[in-house]
Design a protein around this motif. Structure first.
Motif, PDB file in Angstrom:
ATOM      1  N   ARG A  36       0.834  -1.208   0.000  1.00 38.44           N
ATOM      2  CA  ARG A  36       0.000   0.000   0.000  1.00 38.44           C
ATOM      3  C   ARG A  36       0.869   1.258   0.000  1.00 38.44           C
ATOM      4  O   ARG A  36       0.626   2.206  -0.740  1.00 38.44           O
ATOM      5  N   GLU A  97      -8.544  -0.736   6.138  1.00 39.91           N
ATOM      6  CA  GLU A  97      -7.545  -1.380   5.298  1.00 39.91           C
ATOM      7  C   GLU A  97      -7.939  -2.834   5.079  1.00 39.91           C
ATOM      8  O   GLU A  97      -8.262  -3.546   6.031  1.00 39.91           O
ATOM      9  N   VAL A 133      -4.818  -2.205  -1.934  1.00 35.75           N
ATOM     10  CA  VAL A 133      -3.952  -1.058  -1.634  1.00 35.75           C
ATOM     11  C   VAL A 133      -4.750   0.187  -1.280  1.00 35.75           C
ATOM     12  O   VAL A 133      -4.174   1.223  -0.955  1.00 35.75           O
ATOM     13  N   ARG A 135      -6.565   3.073   0.540  1.00 34.46           N
ATOM     14  CA  ARG A 135      -6.401   3.664   1.871  1.00 34.46           C
ATOM     15  C   ARG A 135      -7.765   4.138   2.369  1.00 34.46           C
ATOM     16  O   ARG A 135      -8.533   4.728   1.606  1.00 34.46           O
TER      17      ARG A 135
END
Length: 195
Positions: A36, A97, A133, A135
């Motif tokens: 990420r 996440e 990935v 956020r």
């Protein structure tokens, strides 16, 4: 070559093949956080990664397992008819996440009756930004196209959507501002096809 030497050579080849197969099946050793953090977000800022949803997008607010929210949707044209190619953009937000990479399913189904389904399954964000990935809080634009056949019979069609990986479909835990279904699909948008 002796039988023993030939057997040893075959055994070594089998071990090397098995080792290569094992290495090919191992997950990426990079951690989820490293993946990420090393992702090139700037490349997509302003196109697929946004600070806010565009004003002309319709609110949806559907939440899937408290992990992802389908915030809004925009269609071009706004009121398509039979035979139109429709550009649809979903606006997603990660709520936490998530390590897994999910696909978006899109089922173009008649709102009444039984008719042929229009499929639009795809990787989100044109396949460029995997969900693993994302956020939390970021808006990810997910543009795709569907075509409504000119011979499509029903007067009203809905785009039923959600997220899945393999046979695992995320549960729809909050319908938001639109209708949801018992099979974990959000009716993100519906079109009246008859004038």
């Amino acid at each position: 070559m002796s039988g023993f030497a030939a057997g040893a050579r075959r055994g070594a080849g089998t071990c090397i093949g098995a080792l290569a197969l094992l290495c090919a099946c191992l997950p990426n050793p990079q951690s989820v956080r490293e993946r990420r953090d090393s992702f090139d977000w700037e490349r997509f800022r302003g196109t697929l990664v946004l600070d806010q949803v565009p004003d002309d997008a319709r609110p949806v607010g559907a939440v899937f397992e408290k992990q992802f929210e389908l915030v809004a949707v925009r269609t071009e044209p706004e009121e398509p008819k039979r035979g139109d190619r429709v550009r649809v953009t979903y606006y997603w937000r990660a709520l936490e996440e998530v390590a897994r990479d999910f696909r978006v399913f899109v089922h173009g189904d008649a709102m009444e009756g039984s008719y042929r389904r229009i499929h639009g399954d795809h990787w989100p964000a044109e396949g460029l930004i995997p969900t693993g990935v994302w956020r939390p809080g970021q808006i990810v634009a997910d543009p795709f196209e569907i075509r409504i056949p000119s011979s499509y019979g029903p007067p009203r069609i809905g785009l039923y959507s959600g997220l899945y990986q393999g046979d695992d479909r995320l549960r729809l835990t909050d319908e938001g501002r639109v209708e949801g279904t018992s099979d974990n699909r959000s009716v993100a948008v519906a079109f009246d096809l008859d004038p």
